[in-house]
Scaffold this active site. Structure first.
Site, PDB file in Angstrom:
ATOM      1  N   ASP A  92      -3.828  52.032  53.186  1.00 42.57           N
ATOM      2  CA  ASP A  92      -4.798  52.150  52.104  1.00 42.57           C
ATOM      3  C   ASP A  92      -5.482  53.513  52.248  1.00 42.57           C
ATOM      4  O   ASP A  92      -5.648  54.017  53.361  1.00 42.57           O
ATOM      5  CB  ASP A  92      -5.805  51.007  52.232  1.00 42.57           C
ATOM      6  CG  ASP A  92      -6.791  50.949  51.082  1.00 42.57           C
ATOM      7  OD1 ASP A  92      -6.749  51.847  50.222  1.00 42.57           O
ATOM      8  OD2 ASP A  92      -7.587  50.006  51.049  1.00 42.57           O
ATOM      9  N   SER A  93      -5.897  54.095  51.149  1.00 43.98           N
ATOM     10  CA  SER A  93      -6.489  55.438  51.189  1.00 43.98           C
ATOM     11  C   SER A  93      -7.893  55.467  51.766  1.00 43.98           C
ATOM     12  O   SER A  93      -8.415  56.534  52.065  1.00 43.98           O
ATOM     13  CB  SER A  93      -6.524  56.024  49.781  1.00 43.98           C
ATOM     14  OG  SER A  93      -7.471  55.327  48.982  1.00 43.98           O
ATOM     15  N   GLY A  94      -8.524  54.317  51.886  1.00 46.56           N
ATOM     16  CA  GLY A  94      -9.916  54.271  52.328  1.00 46.56           C
ATOM     17  C   GLY A  94     -10.907  54.300  51.189  1.00 46.56           C
ATOM     18  O   GLY A  94     -12.112  54.210  51.417  1.00 46.56           O
ATOM     19  N   GLY A  95     -10.420  54.402  49.952  1.00 47.84           N
ATOM     20  CA  GLY A  95     -11.320  54.458  48.803  1.00 47.84           C
ATOM     21  C   GLY A  95     -12.238  53.266  48.706  1.00 47.84           C
ATOM     22  O   GLY A  95     -13.449  53.409  48.507  1.00 47.84           O
ATOM     23  N   PHE A  96     -11.682  52.070  48.876  1.00 46.52           N
ATOM     24  CA  PHE A  96     -12.495  50.858  48.768  1.00 46.52           C
ATOM     25  C   PHE A  96     -13.573  50.842  49.844  1.00 46.52           C
ATOM     26  O   PHE A  96     -14.733  50.488  49.580  1.00 46.52           O
ATOM     27  CB  PHE A  96     -11.610  49.620  48.883  1.00 46.52           C
ATOM     28  CG  PHE A  96     -12.376  48.327  48.850  1.00 46.52           C
ATOM     29  CD1 PHE A  96     -12.815  47.793  47.651  1.00 46.52           C
ATOM     30  CD2 PHE A  96     -12.680  47.651  50.022  1.00 46.52           C
ATOM     31  CE1 PHE A  96     -13.535  46.606  47.614  1.00 46.52           C
ATOM     32  CE2 PHE A  96     -13.398  46.465  49.999  1.00 46.52           C
ATOM     33  CZ  PHE A  96     -13.828  45.947  48.792  1.00 46.52           C
ATOM     34  N   ASP A 146      -8.973  56.896  45.345  1.00 46.06           N
ATOM     35  CA  ASP A 146      -9.503  56.493  44.043  1.00 46.06           C
ATOM     36  C   ASP A 146     -10.930  56.002  44.208  1.00 46.06           C
ATOM     37  O   ASP A 146     -11.387  55.765  45.316  1.00 46.06           O
ATOM     38  CB  ASP A 146      -8.640  55.382  43.425  1.00 46.06           C
ATOM     39  CG  ASP A 146      -8.654  54.105  44.254  1.00 46.06           C
ATOM     40  OD1 ASP A 146      -8.862  54.194  45.487  1.00 46.06           O
ATOM     41  OD2 ASP A 146      -8.458  53.017  43.690  1.00 46.06           O
ATOM     42  N   GLN A 194      -6.729  51.822  37.771  1.00 42.96           N
ATOM     43  CA  GLN A 194      -8.092  51.305  37.746  1.00 42.96           C
ATOM     44  C   GLN A 194      -8.471  50.991  36.297  1.00 42.96           C
ATOM     45  O   GLN A 194      -7.614  50.882  35.443  1.00 42.96           O
ATOM     46  CB  GLN A 194      -9.056  52.304  38.397  1.00 42.96           C
ATOM     47  CG  GLN A 194      -8.924  52.398  39.918  1.00 42.96           C
ATOM     48  CD  GLN A 194      -9.485  51.181  40.641  1.00 42.96           C
ATOM     49  OE1 GLN A 194     -10.056  50.276  40.044  1.00 42.96           O
ATOM     50  NE2 GLN A 194      -9.313  51.148  41.959  1.00 42.96           N
ATOM     51  N   GLY A 221      -8.999  47.543  42.067  1.00 41.81           N
ATOM     52  CA  GLY A 221     -10.221  47.198  41.359  1.00 41.81           C
ATOM     53  C   GLY A 221     -10.267  45.803  40.797  1.00 41.81           C
ATOM     54  O   GLY A 221     -11.041  45.529  39.879  1.00 41.81           O
ATOM     55  N   ASP A 271      -1.786  42.098  49.581  1.00 45.47           N
ATOM     56  CA  ASP A 271      -2.456  42.087  50.886  1.00 45.47           C
ATOM     57  C   ASP A 271      -3.819  41.455  50.712  1.00 45.47           C
ATOM     58  O   ASP A 271      -4.378  41.469  49.612  1.00 45.47           O
ATOM     59  CB  ASP A 271      -2.612  43.505  51.443  1.00 45.47           C
ATOM     60  CG  ASP A 271      -3.799  44.221  50.809  1.00 45.47           C
ATOM     61  OD1 ASP A 271      -4.848  44.340  51.465  1.00 45.47           O
ATOM     62  OD2 ASP A 271      -3.691  44.662  49.641  1.00 45.47           O
ATOM     63  N   HIS A 340      -1.345  30.599  61.989  1.00 39.05           N
ATOM     64  CA  HIS A 340      -0.943  29.595  61.006  1.00 39.05           C
ATOM     65  C   HIS A 340      -1.076  30.132  59.588  1.00 39.05           C
ATOM     66  O   HIS A 340      -0.149  30.017  58.777  1.00 39.05           O
ATOM     67  CB  HIS A 340      -1.793  28.324  61.133  1.00 39.05           C
ATOM     68  CG  HIS A 340      -1.697  27.470  59.909  1.00 39.05           C
ATOM     69  ND1 HIS A 340      -0.680  26.567  59.720  1.00 39.05           N
ATOM     70  CD2 HIS A 340      -2.458  27.439  58.770  1.00 39.05           C
ATOM     71  CE1 HIS A 340      -0.821  26.012  58.519  1.00 39.05           C
ATOM     72  NE2 HIS A 340      -1.891  26.516  57.925  1.00 39.05           N
TER      73      HIS A 340
END
Length: 376
Positions: A92-96, A146, A194, A221, A271, A340
């Site tokens: 992931d780009s780290g944007g979130f 983003d 987005q 998003g 994910d 599990h």
């Protein structure tokens, strides 16, 4: 990276495919366990590989940039050499993560300034720097930087945010195409659609992303506070536009029912932290419904965790024993539950694939959504 479409399901948009990367193949639809800090919390890689049957895991640019740091990862020879995982990885780009630091970040045209959640130190991410960091990490699949607005964002904010995300995409994609991987294999780059919950913005973004001709595309998003019906509506809108010959990745989603419904709508990759995070808190997802392992009803239930479970832990341990571990706050409880839940998620997408190829996905999905949402 290549993608081969291997089958579709009648009366749905569900697809089965095969992604080939430098570190192996991925059968879709697929769920990707989240390995934020170069590990999937509480789970050994041999368990991920042999018991859970994970085909690809995630790393996170923001977290890996802060710890252990890019210098350490480069000295190790990249994330694969650092953590020993040999199958595909997506970063992931780290944007979130950056934009979730709402009180500790500042957004500009150039990028995002933020304070580390670890020590308060200041850092600055640009679309170009995020590509450079992901080159150093070395994942097979890299994501564009983003802005991820909340699901409740007003239209004007969402529109401005989308325009910025598209400008950042152009800069990041340019940097990606001007650079090469550092460790002797090719990487690929996914843009992110987005547009919040606004159909016109989602259509605009999907068309803009589709024009870039990348090897795959992501939908971001969603599952960030909007009603679930809006999520499904936005996915349908976007997938009418995104190319059918490229994999589609819905980021951060979700419950077993969310996954089934979005497979139905043409998503290939998922994910979510839910299997491990909820598992650590005693919630188990099973093919017959959801179990709260702290519930007293399991105290003298000596049957297996799940009669036909997807993991070896389901057959080794009883419900009574797992409840005992949770009530006693034993660390093993969290590990068993995580294994599990991840195995169940991988089983679920694997079964979806089988039914897509068999042609009866629609009827199977309808039954499974009812089963996996009930409380036991």
């Amino acid at each position: 990276m290549t993608f081969e479409l291997q089958g579709t399901a009648p009366s749905t948009n569900a697809r089965a495919g095969l992604i080939t990367t430098a570190h192996g193949q991925i059968e879709t639809p697929i769920f990707m366990p989240v390995g934020t800090l170069a590990s999937v919390k509480g789970v050994h890689f041999h368990e991920l590989r042999d018991d859970i049957k994970a085909q690809i895991i995630l790393g996170n640019t923001y977290h890996l940039y802060l710890r252990p740091g890019i210098e350490i990862l480069e000295k190790a020879g990249g994330l694969y050499k650092f953590n020993g995982w040999e199958k595909p990885i997506l970063t992931d780009s780290g944007g979130f993560q950056v934009f979730s630091l709402s009180d500790n970040r500042k957004l500009t045209e150039d990028g995002a300034e933020f304070r580390s959640h670890i020590d308060g130190s200041r850092h600055f991410f640009t679309p170009e720097k995020v590509v450079d960091i992901q080159r150093s990490i070395g994942a097979d699949i890299m994501m564009a930087f983003d802005e991820c607005p909340p699901g409740t964002a007003e239209y004007d904010y969402a529109k401005k945010s989308l325009a910025l995300t598209h400008r950042w995409l152009d800069r990041g994609l340019s940097r990606f195409r001007q650079t090469e991987g550092k460790y002797g294999y090719e990487q690929t780059f996914f843009p992110i659609v987005q547009g919040c919950v606004y159909p016109d913005l989602r259509r605009e973004s999907a068309a803009y992303i589709a024009e870039k001709g990348c090897d795959g595309n992501a939908i971001g998003g969603l599952a960030v506070g909007e009603p679930v019906e809006k999520m499904y509506e936005m996915v349908e809108i976007v997938n009418e536009i995104l190319p059918t010959d490229k994999p589609r990745y819905l980021m951060g989603v979700g419950t077993p029912a969310n996954i089934l419904e979005n497979i139905d709508r043409g998503v290939d990759m998922f994910d979510c932290v839910m299997p491990t995070r909820n598992g650590r808190n005693g919630m188990l997802f099973t093919r017959n419904g959801i179990m709260n392992m702290r519930n007293k009803k399991w105290a003298d239930d000596f049957s297996p965790i799940e009669e036909e479970g997807a993991s070896v832990v389901d057959r080794i341990y009883s419900r009574a024993y797992l409840r005992h571990l949770f009530i006693s706050e034993e660390l093993l409880a969290m590990q068993i539950a995580s294994i599990h839940n991840l195995a169940f998620y991988l089983w679920l997408v694997g079964e979806a694939r089988k039914h897509i190829l068999a042609g009866d996905f629609a009827s199977w999905k309808k039954e499974m959504v009812v089963r996996v949402t009930q409380r036991l």
